[in-house]
Design a protein around this motif. Structure first.
Motif: not given
Length: 303
Positions: A107, A176, A179, A227-228, A231, A234-235
């Protein structure tokens, strides 16, 4: 012979000028009440739709082994030791550490690398600016599965980093696409007059970015960071590709699959592990939801 005394006729009070008749007023009040009930009923139904599965997971995590296999929805005894049993599972704390490293460092790198690019696309006027934005948008539409084979060959064969999380963390230092686009849309809402005033005071582009733009862009940066973080936390796809051969590099999302396979009949322990995986994300969103909602709301005001 009795004489009837005529009763005086009391005239009806005239309605105030401009006020609706009593029947229309009652109808308007009834309509407002029904609208309030309908809106709040939908809100309560939506809240229950999203909340009840989480409540079911928490209640099941506090049941005994035998009760978790029944149809009972309320624990007979509160088995708080299930969480201790999950934390004592070999490797679980290592999965925690790896996930924090992946999500936290990723992040920070994503935000640090995406802000300057988004600032340039939003505020600089240079030839090819629109083409650069189209390339960023096209990268958002590219599925990661399309490039996974050449990327794996590069990180695993050329750099020999298979079995680690570095092939997932290092690319975040180069920005990203999602982003960058989200931050660019937010930075468009910052008036150019603030930037012009900073430049008149002698600030260069870097100082203007650090002293003026970043403080005003905190909601957008918070939204991108959340958001990052979500992500990365939960990746499952990335750790499965690069770290599956090394249990010491597993993350919580990938380790939870292994934990579920080892305790496929112990639903109480599986649910307890699920709660421990979800808890940090819920806490982060709970404390940062104001900045997150504000950043998402203000993003996209300008095109």
């Amino acid at each position: 012979m009795t004489t009837q005394v005529p009763t005086a006729q009391v005239p009806a009070r005239p309605a105030a000028a401009g006020s609706p008749p009593p029947t229309e007023e009652r109808t308007a009040r009834r309509r407002v009440l029904l609208h309030w009930i309908a809106v709040h009923s939908l809100g309560v139904a939506a809240a229950l739709f999203f909340t009840l599965p989480f409540v079911f997971v928490v209640l099941t995590s506090l049941m005994s082994d035998q009760q978790a296999l029944t149809r009972d929805l309320w624990p007979h005894t509160w088995e708080w030791g299930n969480y201790r049993a999950v934390l004592d599972t070999p490797g679980f704390l290592t999965w925690w550490k790896n996930t924090l490293l992946y999500a936290g460092l990723g992040t920070v790198l994503t935000v640090a690398s995406s802000v300057p690019v988004a600032y340039a696309l939003a505020k600089f006027r240079f030839r090819g600016r629109h083409l650069s934005l189209m390339l960023v948008i096209s990268m958002m539409m590219l599925p990661p599965q399309v490039i996974i084979i050449p990327m794996y060959l590069f990180w695993a064969k050329q750099l020999d980093l298979s079995g680690t999380l570095w092939p997932l963390i290092v690319p975040m230092a180069f920005g990203d696409a999602f982003s960058i686009f989200l931050l660019r849309q937010f930075l468009l809402t910052i008036p150019d007059e603030y930037l012009d005033a900073a430049k008149v005071d002698g600030c260069g582009e870097l100082r203007t970015l650090l002293r003026v733009v970043l403080p005003m862009a905190k909601p957008g940066i918070a939204a991108v960071a959340l958001f990052q973080f979500f992500y990365a936390w939960n990746d499952y796809f990335g750790p499965q590709i690069y770290a599956s051969e090394n249990p010491g590099a597993w993350t919580l999302s990938y380790g939870l699959e292994s934990f579920k396979g080892a305790h496929h009949t112990d639903w109480n322990l599986t649910m307890a592990a699920t709660v421990l995986v979800m808890a940090p994300v819920i806490l982060v969103f709970f404390f940062a939801q104001k900045a997150f909602v504000e950043g998402v709301t203000l993003t996209g005001v300008k095109g």
